[in-house]
Design a protein around this motif. Structure first.
Motif, mmCIF file in Angstrom:
data_model
loop_
_atom_site.group_PDB
_atom_site.id
_atom_site.type_symbol
_atom_site.label_atom_id
_atom_site.label_comp_id
_atom_site.label_asym_id
_atom_site.label_seq_id
_atom_site.Cartn_x
_atom_site.Cartn_y
_atom_site.Cartn_z
ATOM 1 N N LEU A 1 0.977 -1.402 0.138
ATOM 2 C CA LEU A 1 -0.348 0.259 -0.273
ATOM 3 C C LEU A 1 1.264 1.346 -0.162
ATOM 4 O O LEU A 1 1.808 1.033 0.238
ATOM 5 C CB LEU A 1 -0.774 0.207 1.430
ATOM 6 C CG LEU A 1 -1.818 -0.970 1.502
ATOM 7 C CD1 LEU A 1 -3.222 -0.606 2.827
ATOM 8 C CD2 LEU A 1 -2.847 -0.905 -0.008
ATOM 9 N N TRP A 2 -0.497 2.365 -0.377
ATOM 10 C CA TRP A 2 0.709 3.816 -0.899
ATOM 11 C C TRP A 2 0.835 4.530 0.479
ATOM 12 O O TRP A 2 -1.209 4.139 0.627
ATOM 13 C CB TRP A 2 1.215 4.222 -1.461
ATOM 14 C CG TRP A 2 2.172 3.877 -2.700
ATOM 15 C CD1 TRP A 2 1.942 1.849 -3.288
ATOM 16 C CD2 TRP A 2 3.178 4.926 -3.256
ATOM 17 N NE1 TRP A 2 3.756 2.642 -3.619
ATOM 18 C CE2 TRP A 2 4.385 3.859 -3.619
ATOM 19 C CE3 TRP A 2 3.608 5.994 -2.704
ATOM 20 C CZ2 TRP A 2 5.312 3.801 -4.360
ATOM 21 C CZ3 TRP A 2 4.749 5.771 -3.094
ATOM 22 C CH2 TRP A 2 5.889 5.736 -4.310
ATOM 23 N N ARG A 3 1.195 5.563 0.476
ATOM 24 C CA ARG A 3 0.371 6.087 2.468
ATOM 25 C C ARG A 3 -0.886 7.327 1.838
ATOM 26 O O ARG A 3 -1.381 7.585 1.820
ATOM 27 C CB ARG A 3 1.432 7.249 3.145
ATOM 28 C CG ARG A 3 2.894 6.353 3.080
ATOM 29 C CD ARG A 3 3.392 6.926 4.763
ATOM 30 N NE ARG A 3 2.816 7.586 5.157
ATOM 31 C CZ ARG A 3 2.980 8.496 6.254
ATOM 32 N NH1 ARG A 3 4.886 9.614 5.001
ATOM 33 N NH2 ARG A 3 2.823 9.644 6.666
ATOM 34 N N GLU A 4 -0.563 7.829 0.592
ATOM 35 C CA GLU A 4 -1.866 8.960 0.197
ATOM 36 C C GLU A 4 -3.167 7.824 -0.062
ATOM 37 O O GLU A 4 -3.682 8.994 0.854
ATOM 38 C CB GLU A 4 -0.908 9.439 -0.864
ATOM 39 C CG GLU A 4 0.471 10.541 -0.541
ATOM 40 C CD GLU A 4 1.470 9.381 -0.726
ATOM 41 O OE1 GLU A 4 1.537 8.250 -0.752
ATOM 42 O OE2 GLU A 4 2.507 10.816 -0.449
ATOM 43 N N PRO A 5 -3.403 7.206 -0.654
ATOM 44 C CA PRO A 5 -4.314 6.881 -1.074
ATOM 45 C C PRO A 5 -4.764 6.375 0.055
ATOM 46 O O PRO A 5 -6.270 5.994 0.631
ATOM 47 C CB PRO A 5 -4.436 5.582 -2.474
ATOM 48 C CG PRO A 5 -2.769 5.523 -2.393
ATOM 49 C CD PRO A 5 -2.745 6.831 -1.481
ATOM 50 N N VAL A 6 -4.413 5.329 0.738
ATOM 51 C CA VAL A 6 -4.373 4.989 2.632
ATOM 52 C C VAL A 6 -5.118 6.338 3.527
ATOM 53 O O VAL A 6 -5.726 6.146 4.269
ATOM 54 C CB VAL A 6 -3.524 4.279 3.193
ATOM 55 C CG1 VAL A 6 -4.227 4.603 4.425
ATOM 56 C CG2 VAL A 6 -2.961 2.660 2.021
ATOM 57 N N GLN A 7 -4.515 7.084 3.127
ATOM 58 C CA GLN A 7 -4.690 8.217 4.615
ATOM 59 C C GLN A 7 -5.727 8.754 3.335
ATOM 60 O O GLN A 7 -6.793 9.845 4.149
ATOM 61 C CB GLN A 7 -3.899 9.373 3.996
ATOM 62 C CG GLN A 7 -2.137 8.685 4.870
ATOM 63 C CD GLN A 7 -1.385 9.909 4.472
ATOM 64 O OE1 GLN A 7 -1.371 10.593 3.380
ATOM 65 N NE2 GLN A 7 -0.116 9.958 5.121
ATOM 66 N N SER A 8 -6.613 8.586 2.163
ATOM 67 C CA SER A 8 -7.522 9.135 1.563
ATOM 68 C C SER A 8 -8.669 8.540 2.113
ATOM 69 O O SER A 8 -9.602 9.145 2.268
ATOM 70 C CB SER A 8 -7.338 9.348 -0.175
ATOM 71 O OG SER A 8 -6.394 10.567 -0.518
ATOM 72 N N CYS A 9 -8.274 7.652 2.195
ATOM 73 C CA CYS A 9 -9.664 6.733 2.388
ATOM 74 C C CYS A 9 -9.773 6.143 3.766
ATOM 75 O O CYS A 9 -11.129 6.327 4.277
ATOM 76 C CB CYS A 9 -8.984 5.040 2.136
ATOM 77 S SG CYS A 9 -10.387 3.747 1.904
ATOM 78 N N GLY A 10 -8.893 6.521 4.527
ATOM 79 C CA GLY A 10 -8.633 6.343 6.093
ATOM 80 C C GLY A 10 -7.795 5.291 6.908
ATOM 81 O O GLY A 10 -8.015 4.128 6.219
#
Length: 277
Positions: free
Chosen positions: A36-45
């Motif tokens: 996983l990558w942080r940016e899309p993970v952060q967008s999803c939560g």
């Protein structure tokens, strides 16, 4: 164990898929692992992503990325350390024990590669013990020398290991990525060196084709389309004792224009064809 059991799809390979779409596509194809990558993970939560991944029966092999630790400005340096602390916490929440570090390029106006690498070591002396407290290992990823000025002053496995070996292996190791090291005739010996002390924390595949695209970042080719002997590099890491998942991480504008499920299926098939079970 079939080779697909070790296959991990790095999220950037199919970044056109949302996290729920990626989880569903993996389930349909029998893919068990994701990076996983942080940016899309952060967008999803982060918590929501962790729940989604658990419910899909997926294992998170790595989180990308921490790093960018070469700043000389005290404020920027403090901000980078804080961001990496958050990255460690995110990795722990997601259930992966490996945070990949892209170390950072030269600060504006600087030509001091040695000094930049020493600042990475200084930052690791702060971050590595904190990561251990969360059960997370830091994996220094050397990037091809074409990225040394703006993205990563660590260009070879030799340089990455020289940094990593200042710390215990369960705190700091390396990421072995075929795209970045395939040209280096010292790399096989350095893989053996890394394996001897348990420092191969992740192994990633991508192929190399030319000409490179403008900006060079998105030139990582689909497996089998380029010049890299992928099986040979798999042999090197496995002789060194690595038995973990093998991630496929592709930054490729053409792949990103296609249907993500189709790309995932193609990548899984290429992985099976170009690796050894």
């Amino acid at each position: 164990m079939t080779s697909l059991n070790r296959f991990s799809i790095n999220q950037m390979t199919v970044k056109q898929l949302s996290l729920p779409e990626l989880a569903q596509a993996c389930a349909q194809l029998g893919v068990l692992n994701v990076g996983l990558w942080r940016e899309p993970v952060q967008s999803c939560g982060v918590e929501a992503t962790a729940k989604l991944i658990r419910e899909a029966g997926l294992t998170v092999t790595t989180l990308c990325r921490g790093g960018f630790l070469t700043a000389t400005d005290p404020t920027a340096r403090a901000a980078a350390l804080d961001d990496n602390r958050r990255a460690v916490e995110e990795a722990a929440t997601l259930g992966t024990d490996t945070l990949v570090l892209v170390s950072g390029g030269l600060p504006p106006g600087s030509k001091d590669l040695y000094g930049a690498r020493e600042r990475i070591a200084d930052a690791l002396s702060v971050l590595a013990p904190q990561a251990e407290q969360h059960g997370v290992k830091l994996a220094i990823e050397p990037l091809h020398p074409m990225y040394a000025s703006d993205r990563c002053v660590v260009s070879t496995l030799t340089q990455a290991l020289d940094l990593a070996e200042r710390f215990p292996a369960h705190q700091v190791g390396v990421a072995v990525d075929t795209y970045h090291i395939w040209w280096d005739d010292r790399a096989p010996a350095e893989i053996a060196r890394a394996g001897a002390t348990g420092r191969i924390h992740t192994f990633q595949l991508a192929d190399w084709t030319t000409p490179l695209p403008e900006g060079v970042l998105n030139g990582r080719a689909q497996l089998g389309d380029g010049a890299i002997d992928l099986r040979a590099w798999q042999t090197h890491v496995e002789k060194a004792g690595y038995t973990g998942a093998i991630e496929v991480e592709l930054f490729n504008d053409t792949l990103w224009t296609r249907d993500g499920r189709e790309v995932l299926a193609e990548t899984a098939a290429r992985f099976t064809h170009h690796t050894t079970p």
